[in-house]
Design a protein around this motif. Structure first.
Motif, PDB file in Angstrom:
ATOM      1  N   GLY A 140       5.280 -11.868 -30.031  1.00 12.75           N
ATOM      2  CA  GLY A 140       6.290 -12.844 -29.634  1.00 12.75           C
ATOM      3  C   GLY A 140       6.507 -12.975 -28.145  1.00 12.75           C
ATOM      4  N   LEU A 141       5.865 -12.144 -27.325  1.00 14.26           N
ATOM      5  CA  LEU A 141       6.037 -12.225 -25.875  1.00 14.26           C
ATOM      6  C   LEU A 141       5.461 -13.534 -25.344  1.00 14.26           C
ATOM      7  N   VAL A 142       6.231 -14.229 -24.492  1.00 10.44           N
ATOM      8  CA  VAL A 142       5.727 -15.465 -23.883  1.00 10.44           C
ATOM      9  C   VAL A 142       5.588 -15.348 -22.368  1.00 10.44           C
ATOM     10  N   SER A 143       6.265 -14.379 -21.745  1.00 12.79           N
ATOM     11  CA  SER A 143       6.080 -14.169 -20.310  1.00 12.79           C
ATOM     12  C   SER A 143       6.595 -12.800 -19.918  1.00 12.79           C
ATOM     13  N   ILE A 144       6.024 -12.266 -18.832  1.00 15.23           N
ATOM     14  CA  ILE A 144       6.492 -11.007 -18.262  1.00 15.23           C
ATOM     15  C   ILE A 144       6.483 -11.157 -16.749  1.00 15.23           C
ATOM     16  N   ARG A 145       7.599 -10.812 -16.113  1.00 16.51           N
ATOM     17  CA  ARG A 145       7.736 -10.925 -14.655  1.00 16.51           C
ATOM     18  C   ARG A 145       8.158  -9.583 -14.091  1.00 16.51           C
ATOM     19  N   SER A 146       7.596  -9.262 -12.928  1.00 15.60           N
ATOM     20  CA  SER A 146       7.938  -8.025 -12.245  1.00 15.60           C
ATOM     21  C   SER A 146       9.105  -8.259 -11.298  1.00 15.60           C
ATOM     22  N   GLN A 147      10.037  -7.316 -11.264  1.00 20.20           N
ATOM     23  CA  GLN A 147      11.205  -7.376 -10.387  1.00 20.20           C
ATOM     24  C   GLN A 147      11.770  -8.803 -10.309  1.00 20.20           C
TER      25      GLN A 147
ATOM     26  N   ARG B 202       0.837  -1.200   0.000  1.00 29.75           N
ATOM     27  CA  ARG B 202       0.000   0.000   0.000  1.00 29.75           C
ATOM     28  C   ARG B 202       0.872   1.250   0.000  1.00 29.75           C
ATOM     29  N   SER B 203       0.442   2.245  -0.762  1.00 28.81           N
ATOM     30  CA  SER B 203       1.201   3.489  -0.810  1.00 28.81           C
ATOM     31  C   SER B 203       0.248   4.644  -1.044  1.00 28.81           C
ATOM     32  N   PRO B 204       0.351   5.700  -0.228  1.00 29.60           N
ATOM     33  CA  PRO B 204      -0.489   6.870  -0.461  1.00 29.60           C
ATOM     34  C   PRO B 204       0.036   7.771  -1.571  1.00 29.60           C
ATOM     35  N   HIS B 205       1.234   7.466  -2.066  1.00 29.38           N
ATOM     36  CA  HIS B 205       1.896   8.377  -2.995  1.00 29.38           C
ATOM     37  C   HIS B 205       1.948   7.856  -4.427  1.00 29.38           C
ATOM     38  N   ARG B 206       1.639   6.587  -4.651  1.00 34.62           N
ATOM     39  CA  ARG B 206       1.745   6.055  -6.007  1.00 34.62           C
ATOM     40  C   ARG B 206       0.717   4.954  -6.233  1.00 34.62           C
ATOM     41  N   ARG B 207       0.458   4.671  -7.492  1.00 34.22           N
ATOM     42  CA  ARG B 207      -0.497   3.644  -7.899  1.00 34.22           C
ATOM     43  C   ARG B 207       0.208   2.295  -7.867  1.00 34.22           C
ATOM     44  N   VAL B 208      -0.349   1.330  -7.133  1.00 30.37           N
ATOM     45  CA  VAL B 208       0.229  -0.013  -7.075  1.00 30.37           C
ATOM     46  C   VAL B 208      -0.873  -1.024  -7.318  1.00 30.37           C
ATOM     47  N   GLY B 209      -0.498  -2.205  -7.800  1.00 31.47           N
ATOM     48  CA  GLY B 209      -1.509  -3.228  -8.025  1.00 31.47           C
ATOM     49  C   GLY B 209      -1.012  -4.347  -8.912  1.00 31.47           C
ATOM     50  N   TYR B 210      -1.977  -5.085  -9.483  1.00 33.94           N
ATOM     51  CA  TYR B 210      -1.686  -6.249 -10.309  1.00 33.94           C
ATOM     52  C   TYR B 210      -2.477  -6.164 -11.608  1.00 33.94           C
ATOM     53  N   ILE B 211      -1.914  -6.747 -12.663  1.00 28.10           N
ATOM     54  CA  ILE B 211      -2.633  -6.963 -13.914  1.00 28.10           C
ATOM     55  C   ILE B 211      -2.779  -8.467 -14.107  1.00 28.10           C
ATOM     56  N   SER B 212      -3.996  -8.932 -14.255  1.00 26.18           N
ATOM     57  CA  SER B 212      -4.238 -10.339 -14.569  1.00 26.18           C
ATOM     58  C   SER B 212      -4.259 -10.499 -16.084  1.00 26.18           C
ATOM     59  N   CYS B 213      -3.517 -11.478 -16.581  1.00 30.42           N
ATOM     60  CA  CYS B 213      -3.444 -11.716 -18.031  1.00 30.42           C
ATOM     61  C   CYS B 213      -3.453 -13.219 -18.291  1.00 30.42           C
ATOM     62  N   PRO B 214      -4.551 -13.909 -17.977  1.00 33.67           N
ATOM     63  CA  PRO B 214      -4.588 -15.373 -18.080  1.00 33.67           C
ATOM     64  C   PRO B 214      -4.428 -15.900 -19.506  1.00 33.67           C
ATOM     65  N   TRP B 215      -4.659 -15.057 -20.513  1.00 30.65           N
ATOM     66  CA  TRP B 215      -4.437 -15.490 -21.887  1.00 30.65           C
ATOM     67  C   TRP B 215      -2.947 -15.669 -22.189  1.00 30.65           C
ATOM     68  N   LEU B 216      -2.079 -15.106 -21.344  1.00 32.54           N
ATOM     69  CA  LEU B 216      -0.635 -15.233 -21.537  1.00 32.54           C
ATOM     70  C   LEU B 216       0.002 -16.126 -20.492  1.00 32.54           C
ATOM     71  N   GLN B 217      -0.335 -15.919 -19.207  1.00 32.78           N
ATOM     72  CA  GLN B 217       0.334 -16.629 -18.119  1.00 32.78           C
ATOM     73  C   GLN B 217      -0.548 -16.613 -16.875  1.00 32.78           C
ATOM     74  N   GLU B 218      -0.259 -17.525 -15.968  1.00 28.23           N
ATOM     75  CA  GLU B 218      -1.004 -17.571 -14.712  1.00 28.23           C
ATOM     76  C   GLU B 218      -0.554 -16.478 -13.749  1.00 28.23           C
ATOM     77  N   GLU B 219       0.732 -16.157 -13.752  1.00 31.95           N
ATOM     78  CA  GLU B 219       1.273 -15.180 -12.820  1.00 31.95           C
ATOM     79  C   GLU B 219       0.797 -13.767 -13.159  1.00 31.95           C
ATOM     80  N   GLN B 220       0.290 -13.058 -12.150  1.00 35.05           N
ATOM     81  CA  GLN B 220      -0.102 -11.674 -12.351  1.00 35.05           C
ATOM     82  C   GLN B 220       1.124 -10.781 -12.524  1.00 35.05           C
ATOM     83  N   VAL B 221       0.924  -9.671 -13.212  1.00 38.77           N
ATOM     84  CA  VAL B 221       1.992  -8.701 -13.401  1.00 38.77           C
ATOM     85  C   VAL B 221       1.818  -7.611 -12.341  1.00 38.77           C
TER      86      VAL B 221
END
Length: 219
Positions: free
Chosen positions: A50-57, A12-31
């Motif tokens: 051509g993208l097959v996966s995207i991972r955060s940090q 949680r942050s009062p100063h910036r937008r944080v969250g998750y993107i669900s993209c089940p058509w590409l991968q199970e893991e949320q971004v």
């Protein structure tokens, strides 16, 4: 030195937008994202051919001198290309240029492509707004037979074409074509304008020209 995966992103942050993107058509893991700029980059990245996966940090690296650096995203492509992306406002790129240059050199020595994405690429000519629309329609649900039928009809059309032209020729709602773009059954160019829509298979070589990841992501 590549170390363990980076810290858990979303807090949680009062100063910036944080969250998750669900993209089940590409991968199970949320971004995961930690700012509005990262959210808009991730939406654009999800549309990249051509993208097959995207991972955060994805990991932490130790730089010369002992400083640690956690990149924002890792994008893996069907071509086996792995792209590490730092998403940062341009004013902070200049402020942290020395550290970013050191990270780029180290990552490239490990075989990664390294990109810095700023608001200049992400917000250029409204790309972020168009990406948001496509990803929103990607979450729509259509029966498998409806999707298959539309794709068969679209394959018979002269490609590429505009959104309205393809919808009219196939006799399907514009929303279905937007859905197919969002889940990457259809492809738009780096500007994300829906005026030159084609099939991914129509692109002879995704690693060249406008459709190579570096050119595509940086528009």
């Amino acid at each position: 030195m590549l170390l363990e995966r980076g810290r858990k992103v979303v807090t949680r942050s009062p100063h910036r937008r944080v969250g998750y993107i669900s993209c089940p058509w590409l991968q199970e893991e949320q971004v995961e994202y930690e700012s509005l700029l990262e959210l808009n980059f991730a939406r654009i990245a999800l549309l990249c051919p051509g993208l097959v996966s995207i991972r955060s940090q994805p990991f932490v690296i130790e730089l010369p001198g002992g400083a640690k650096y956690t990149p924002d995203f890792r994008l893996d492509f069907a071509s086996k290309l792995a792209v590490i992306v730092e998403v940062k406002p341009s004013k902070f790129v200049r402020q942290h240029q020395e550290k970013l240059d050191a990270a780029a050199e180290l990552l490239r020595s490990h075989g990664f492509t390294y990109l810095i994405a700023t608001e200049e690429q992400i917000y250029k000519d409204g790309r972020d707004a168009r990406a948001s629309v496509y990803i929103r329609y990607a979450r729509s649900h259509y029966a498998d037979d409806v999707v298959r039928g539309a794709l068969v009809k679209l394959q018979a059309q002269v490609s590429p074409g505009s959104l309205d032209k393809l919808a009219q020729c196939v006799g399907c709602p514009r929303e279905l074509v937007l859905h197919l773009i969002g889940v990457r059954r259809l492809t738009v160019g780096p500007s994300l304008l829906p005026d030159q829509i084609s099939f991914p298979s129509d692109l002879e070589e995704l690693r060249n020209g406008d459709f190579c990841p570096a050119s595509w992501l940086n528009n």
